[in-house]
Scaffold this motif. Structure first.
Motif, short mmCIF file in Angstrom:
data_model
loop_
_atom_site.label_atom_id
_atom_site.label_comp_id
_atom_site.label_asym_id
_atom_site.label_seq_id
_atom_site.Cartn_x
_atom_site.Cartn_y
_atom_site.Cartn_z
N ALA A 5 -73.92 50.48 -46.43
CA ALA A 5 -73.56 48.97 -46.81
C ALA A 5 -74.52 47.83 -46.26
CB ALA A 5 -71.90 48.86 -46.27
N PRO A 6 -74.42 46.82 -46.55
CA PRO A 6 -75.42 45.85 -46.03
C PRO A 6 -74.59 45.56 -44.66
CG PRO A 6 -74.68 45.02 -48.12
CD PRO A 6 -73.86 46.30 -47.99
N GLU A 7 -73.43 45.77 -44.25
CA GLU A 7 -73.11 45.28 -43.11
C GLU A 7 -72.45 46.32 -42.07
OE1 GLU A 7 -69.82 46.16 -45.90
OE2 GLU A 7 -71.48 44.95 -46.05
N ASP A 8 -73.24 47.56 -42.11
CA ASP A 8 -72.79 48.88 -41.25
C ASP A 8 -73.20 48.49 -39.70
OD1 ASP A 8 -72.34 50.82 -42.88
OD2 ASP A 8 -74.70 50.73 -43.82
N LEU A 9 -72.15 48.94 -39.10
CA LEU A 9 -71.85 49.09 -37.48
C LEU A 9 -71.81 50.39 -37.11
CD1 LEU A 9 -69.91 45.90 -36.31
CD2 LEU A 9 -72.50 46.06 -36.37
N MET A 10 -72.52 51.06 -36.03
CA MET A 10 -72.11 52.22 -35.26
C MET A 10 -71.61 51.90 -34.11
SD MET A 10 -75.71 54.49 -35.29
CE MET A 10 -76.87 53.70 -34.45
N ILE A 11 -70.69 52.49 -33.41
CA ILE A 11 -70.02 52.43 -32.10
C ILE A 11 -70.23 53.60 -31.22
CG2 ILE A 11 -68.02 51.48 -30.94
CD1 ILE A 11 -68.10 51.01 -34.71
N TYR A 12 -70.95 53.36 -30.13
CA TYR A 12 -71.07 54.63 -29.37
C TYR A 12 -70.27 54.11 -28.12
CZ TYR A 12 -73.50 57.94 -26.26
OH TYR A 12 -73.49 59.07 -25.28
N VAL A 13 -69.63 55.07 -27.42
CA VAL A 13 -68.62 54.98 -26.22
C VAL A 13 -69.39 56.14 -25.13
CG1 VAL A 13 -66.23 55.02 -25.18
CG2 VAL A 13 -66.67 54.39 -27.86
N PRO A 14 -70.31 55.63 -24.42
CA PRO A 14 -71.23 56.68 -23.64
C PRO A 14 -70.12 57.41 -22.72
CG PRO A 14 -72.09 54.26 -23.70
CD PRO A 14 -70.72 54.43 -24.34
N SER A 15 -68.98 56.73 -22.00
CA SER A 15 -68.11 57.49 -21.21
C SER A 15 -67.31 58.64 -21.97
CB SER A 15 -67.17 56.61 -20.54
OG SER A 15 -66.45 55.93 -21.46
N GLU A 16 -67.18 58.50 -23.13
CA GLU A 16 -66.69 59.67 -23.79
C GLU A 16 -67.59 60.44 -24.68
OE1 GLU A 16 -62.69 59.61 -24.57
OE2 GLU A 16 -63.38 59.13 -22.61
N GLY A 17 -69.01 59.83 -24.55
CA GLY A 17 -69.84 60.99 -25.31
C GLY A 17 -69.50 60.75 -26.98
N VAL A 18 -68.92 59.84 -27.41
CA VAL A 18 -68.55 59.88 -28.74
C VAL A 18 -69.07 58.79 -29.47
CG1 VAL A 18 -66.62 59.51 -30.66
CG2 VAL A 18 -66.07 60.67 -28.64
N LEU A 19 -69.63 59.04 -30.87
CA LEU A 19 -70.12 57.80 -31.79
C LEU A 19 -69.40 57.89 -32.80
CD1 LEU A 19 -72.63 56.17 -32.42
CD2 LEU A 19 -73.16 57.99 -33.90
N PHE A 20 -68.82 56.60 -33.22
CA PHE A 20 -68.17 56.35 -34.47
C PHE A 20 -69.26 56.01 -35.44
CE2 PHE A 20 -64.76 55.53 -31.19
CZ PHE A 20 -63.75 56.33 -31.59
N ALA A 21 -69.47 56.87 -36.33
CA ALA A 21 -70.63 56.60 -37.46
C ALA A 21 -70.20 55.80 -38.62
CB ALA A 21 -71.14 58.02 -37.73
N GLY A 22 -69.01 55.45 -38.87
CA GLY A 22 -68.45 54.99 -40.05
C GLY A 22 -69.28 55.74 -41.44
N ASP A 23 -69.69 55.18 -42.46
CA ASP A 23 -69.92 55.88 -43.62
C ASP A 23 -71.40 56.34 -43.64
OD1 ASP A 23 -67.35 56.09 -44.45
OD2 ASP A 23 -67.57 55.04 -46.43
N LEU A 24 -72.05 56.19 -42.46
CA LEU A 24 -73.51 56.68 -42.27
C LEU A 24 -73.27 58.10 -42.47
CD1 LEU A 24 -74.48 54.14 -39.68
CD2 LEU A 24 -75.09 54.16 -42.00
N VAL A 25 -72.21 58.86 -41.90
CA VAL A 25 -72.30 60.35 -41.70
C VAL A 25 -70.92 60.75 -42.64
CG1 VAL A 25 -71.89 62.33 -40.58
CG2 VAL A 25 -73.28 60.34 -39.57
N PHE A 26 -71.19 61.59 -43.50
CA PHE A 26 -70.01 62.28 -44.17
C PHE A 26 -70.01 63.70 -43.94
CE2 PHE A 26 -70.44 58.58 -46.90
CZ PHE A 26 -69.22 58.23 -47.57
#
Length: 321
Positions: free
Chosen positions: A195-216
């Motif tokens: 999408a034009p407004e994609d964000l991804m969110i990385y939480v280093p302490s958890e080792g987790v990335l929220f990728a949204g719809d960049l990854v299916f």
């Protein structure tokens, strides 16, 4: 009198049949009224709920996308708000089962309907909304207005006249560092991609990335009006982060992110390869689609619903590059 009694009896039977039909319908609605929205723990303080691999409809309440949350000492940070207000309420209830911490922030990965129609419920409980600044263009667009009008029909009664489009409190231009209770949330602008407004969110302490719809994962991606070139570049960014766990926008969480990133990447690349020659030469789309080999994907969920549309959108986008 006998004929009148028979007529009254027939009318009574019809009413009883209608009542039984109503009861059956209510039972069906109630069965669908509680989708399998259960919080799944993926890291010490990180959870997500997994949407169904289906098209949104009234039966599933538009529960087709994922949402997640991270519990910090100073509140809960939620990523995405699901596809209807009732689902957001259920997500809030799930959070309350796990922690007494309040939801203080919601980060929107992108402004697609299945990720945002629950936002108003989080606003009601005082959460601050964060999103990429291109989301402002979407909210003011005729597309967003018409999509909501259609959704009030398609997803009724769960999306209705009370469902509103909610703007962010904080619009993010580039990267953004959010710290809640000593926990870092590294928010990156990527795109235009899915999408034009994609964000991804990385939480280093958890080792987790929220990728949204960049990854299916486990289903055909939804391409829509995506920028497939930008999307491929975004997948490269995710690999450079090298997270231990990726929570996609759709499908189960990934403990082997490289494999699942490659699935999305390979699909996008194949769309481009199979459509490029016809798009550049202005050959008919139907011929290009018919000659492509879809055997690797045609058994996957939502292939019939999404694949042809995906290919056509890539065909058009290549012509405009």
């Amino acid at each position: 009198m006998a004929q009148r009694w028979i007529g009254m009896r027939a009318t009574t039977l019809r009413i009883l049949c209608l009542c039984l039909l109503c009861i059956t319908s209510i039972a069906t609605v109630n069965a669908a009224d509680d989708p399998l929205l259960k919080a799944i723990q993926v890291a010490p303080h990180t959870y997500f709920v997994r949407g169904l691999p289906e098209m949104g409809n009234s039966q599933n309440q538009n529960f087709i996308s994922n949402a997640g949350f991270v519990i910090t000492p100073k509140g809960v940070v939620v990523v995405d708000a699901l596809g209807s207000p009732v689902l957001a309420k259920k997500l809030i209830a799930q959070i309350k089962k796990i922690t007494d911490q309040k939801v203080v922030a919601v980060i929107v990965t992108h402004y697609h309907a299945d990720h945002i129609y629950g936002l108003q419920e989080f606003k009601k409980i005082g959460a601050k909304i964060y999103a990429q600044n291109q989301g402002q263009s979407y909210l003011s667009s005729e597309t967003a207005k018409q999509r909501l009008i259609a959704s009030r029909v398609d997803f009724a009664p769960w999306v209705n006249s009370s469902t509103k489009l909610i703007a962010a409190d904080i619009w993010i231009d580039q990267s953004y560092a959010l710290n809640i209770g000593g926990v870092d949330f590294k928010i990156s602008r990527v795109g235009p991609a899915h999408a034009p407004e994609d964000l991804m969110i990385y939480v280093p302490s958890e080792g987790v990335l929220f990728a949204g719809d960049l990854v299916f994962r486990g289903r055909i991606p939804f391409v829509g009006n995506a920028d497939s070139k930008g999307w491929l570049s975004a997948l490269d960014q995710i690999e450079r982060i090298n997270p231990q766990i990726v929570i996609p926008g759709h499908g189960n969480y990934s403990t082997h992110p490289a494999e699942d990133i490659n699935f999305t990447r390979d699909y996008l690349k194949y769309l481009r390869v199979s459509m490029s020659e016809a798009a550049i030469n202005l050959d008919p789309f139907d011929e290009a689609y018919q000659h492509a080999d879809w055997s690797e994907y045609d058994g996957m969920p939502l292939f019939k619903a999404a694949n042809r549309m995906n290919a056509y959108n890539v065909y058009l986008s290549i012509q405009s590059e």
